[in-house]
Design a protein around this motif. Structure first.
Motif, PDB file in Angstrom:
ATOM      1  N   ARG A  53       0.841  -1.211   0.000  1.00 45.15           N
ATOM      2  CA  ARG A  53       0.000   0.000   0.000  1.00 45.15           C
ATOM      3  C   ARG A  53       0.870   1.253   0.000  1.00 45.15           C
ATOM      4  N   THR A  54       1.910   1.244   0.795  1.00 49.17           N
ATOM      5  CA  THR A  54       2.820   2.394   0.845  1.00 49.17           C
ATOM      6  C   THR A  54       3.464   2.637  -0.513  1.00 49.17           C
ATOM      7  N   MET A  55       3.908   1.566  -1.172  1.00 54.10           N
ATOM      8  CA  MET A  55       4.558   1.714  -2.474  1.00 54.10           C
ATOM      9  C   MET A  55       3.580   2.236  -3.520  1.00 54.10           C
ATOM     10  N   LEU A  56       2.335   1.822  -3.441  1.00 58.98           N
ATOM     11  CA  LEU A  56       1.325   2.328  -4.374  1.00 58.98           C
ATOM     12  C   LEU A  56       1.060   3.814  -4.143  1.00 58.98           C
TER      13      LEU A  56
ATOM     14  N   ASP B 230     -10.236   2.700  -4.102  1.00 59.10           N
ATOM     15  CA  ASP B 230     -10.291   3.246  -2.740  1.00 59.10           C
ATOM     16  C   ASP B 230      -9.060   4.084  -2.397  1.00 59.10           C
ATOM     17  N   ILE B 231      -7.917   3.788  -3.042  1.00 60.45           N
ATOM     18  CA  ILE B 231      -6.696   4.553  -2.733  1.00 60.45           C
ATOM     19  C   ILE B 231      -6.359   5.562  -3.839  1.00 60.45           C
ATOM     20  N   GLY B 232      -7.333   5.820  -4.741  1.00 65.18           N
ATOM     21  CA  GLY B 232      -7.163   6.929  -5.669  1.00 65.18           C
ATOM     22  C   GLY B 232      -6.692   6.590  -7.055  1.00 65.18           C
ATOM     23  N   PHE B 233      -6.963   5.358  -7.532  1.00 65.46           N
ATOM     24  CA  PHE B 233      -6.590   4.964  -8.888  1.00 65.46           C
ATOM     25  C   PHE B 233      -7.825   4.522  -9.675  1.00 65.46           C
ATOM     26  N   GLY B 234      -7.975   5.081 -10.872  1.00 66.50           N
ATOM     27  CA  GLY B 234      -9.038   4.657 -11.763  1.00 66.50           C
ATOM     28  C   GLY B 234      -8.506   3.726 -12.840  1.00 66.50           C
ATOM     29  N   LEU B 235      -9.281   2.719 -13.179  1.00 69.32           N
ATOM     30  CA  LEU B 235      -8.861   1.740 -14.182  1.00 69.32           C
ATOM     31  C   LEU B 235      -9.025   2.306 -15.587  1.00 69.32           C
ATOM     32  N   ARG B 236      -7.948   2.266 -16.354  1.00 67.71           N
ATOM     33  CA  ARG B 236      -7.988   2.707 -17.752  1.00 67.71           C
ATOM     34  C   ARG B 236      -8.130   1.512 -18.700  1.00 67.71           C
ATOM     35  N   SER B 237      -7.385   0.455 -18.455  1.00 62.14           N
ATOM     36  CA  SER B 237      -7.460  -0.756 -19.269  1.00 62.14           C
ATOM     37  C   SER B 237      -6.854  -1.903 -18.473  1.00 62.14           C
ATOM     38  N   TRP B 238      -7.153  -3.139 -18.886  1.00 60.51           N
ATOM     39  CA  TRP B 238      -6.547  -4.283 -18.215  1.00 60.51           C
ATOM     40  C   TRP B 238      -6.596  -5.496 -19.132  1.00 60.51           C
ATOM     41  N   ALA B 239      -5.821  -6.501 -18.761  1.00 56.15           N
ATOM     42  CA  ALA B 239      -5.724  -7.709 -19.581  1.00 56.15           C
ATOM     43  C   ALA B 239      -5.272  -8.869 -18.706  1.00 56.15           C
TER      44      ALA B 239
END
Length: 276
Positions: free
Chosen positions: A179-182, A239-248
């Protein structure tokens, strides 16, 4: 260092990239990018098969590992021996996920956090002009420098820096404070920049450098299937402030040995953007 323990079971390569979309939310269905085995992937597999038949080289690896494991970590040993290279994405596959035109020869800055020998990001890093890396293993840092990466401090790499692409490829399940690294990564992403993250599922954290091999910060990933765990991870990231743009989905491939030419694990690969 990820431990690859998959048995040698025949598996269609196309299946490495498939998900059951009926198990996904509409948003995750829409943002899923269907990849498949390409020429660069096949080149890695062919090279691994070829190397597994080098009898004297494999014997040397076994003997060296038997001695050095009493003094070094497996990561350091592999770095010194120049073996155990891994593969996640080809250049074309990365370009399909990242917000850069396919074939672009770099603008911007990329940093690979916990880069190992740099082989995983090397294949697509030239989509960016400037390439940086962090790595705790001294032997791996030497390999990274030889591949043109500028080495940054493992603790302070993110302070006062802005990167167009922060890579955390199979890192958050192998570090003690994920979590800290993210949160550090979020602080270091430039405007319109992204986080490229790969995570083996099912989630089984293992920290090589701690006595009990357990993380201080375990990610709250739940679910049984690949799709359920991927969705759980995306919710945590939101929850920690990242929105998903794409994934695979893609295989996390590793060079093999006498027993098996190559090993693989199931990787989920994401591109996230910081959101308010």
């Amino acid at each position: 260092m990820t431990s690859f323990h998959q048995p040698c079971v025949p598996k269609l390569k196309e299946e490495w990239y498939r998900v059951d979309k009926s198990r996904l939310s509409p948003e995750m269905q829409q943002k899923f990018v269907q990849l498949g085995p390409d020429e660069e992937t096949q080149e890695f597999l062919s090279s691994s098969i070829d190397k597994s038949s080098w009898v004297w080289t494999q014997i040397w690896y076994l003997l060296a590992k038997a001695v050095l494991k009493h003094f070094w970590t497996i990561t350091d040993i592999n770095g010194w021996l120049g073996r155990g290279s891994m593969f996640v994405l080809s250049r074309a596959q990365a370009a399909a996920l990242l917000p850069v035109p396919s074939g672009t020869e770099g603008g911007g800055r990329l940093v690979d956090v916990g880069a190992g020998d740099g082989e995983v990001s090397r294949r697509f890093s030239r989509l960016y002009r400037d390439r940086y890396a962090t790595e705790i293993s001294a032997s791996m840092r030497k390999a990274l420098s030889g591949k043109g990466y500028v080495i940054l401090d493992t603790e302070d790499w993110w302070r006062g820096e802005q990167f167009d692409c922060v890579c955390m490829l199979n890192l958050v399940d192998r570090c003690s404070r994920a979590r800290t690294m993210l949160q550090q990564a979020r602080a270091a992403i430039a405007p319109r920049g992204v986080l490229l993250l790969a995570l083996v599922l099912p989630y089984k954290p293992y920290v090589e450098v701690t006595a009990d091999h357990k993380p201080e910060e375990r990610l709250p990933i739940t679910g049984v299937t690949f799709e359920e765990q991927a969705a759980s991870f995306v919710r945590f990231m939101a929850d920690i402030g990242f929105g998903l743009r794409s994934w695979a989905r893609a295989p996390y491939l590793c060079e093999g040995d006498f027993a098996q030419a190559y090993y693989w694990l199931d990787d989920s690969v994401y591109v996230f953007e910081p959101v308010s």
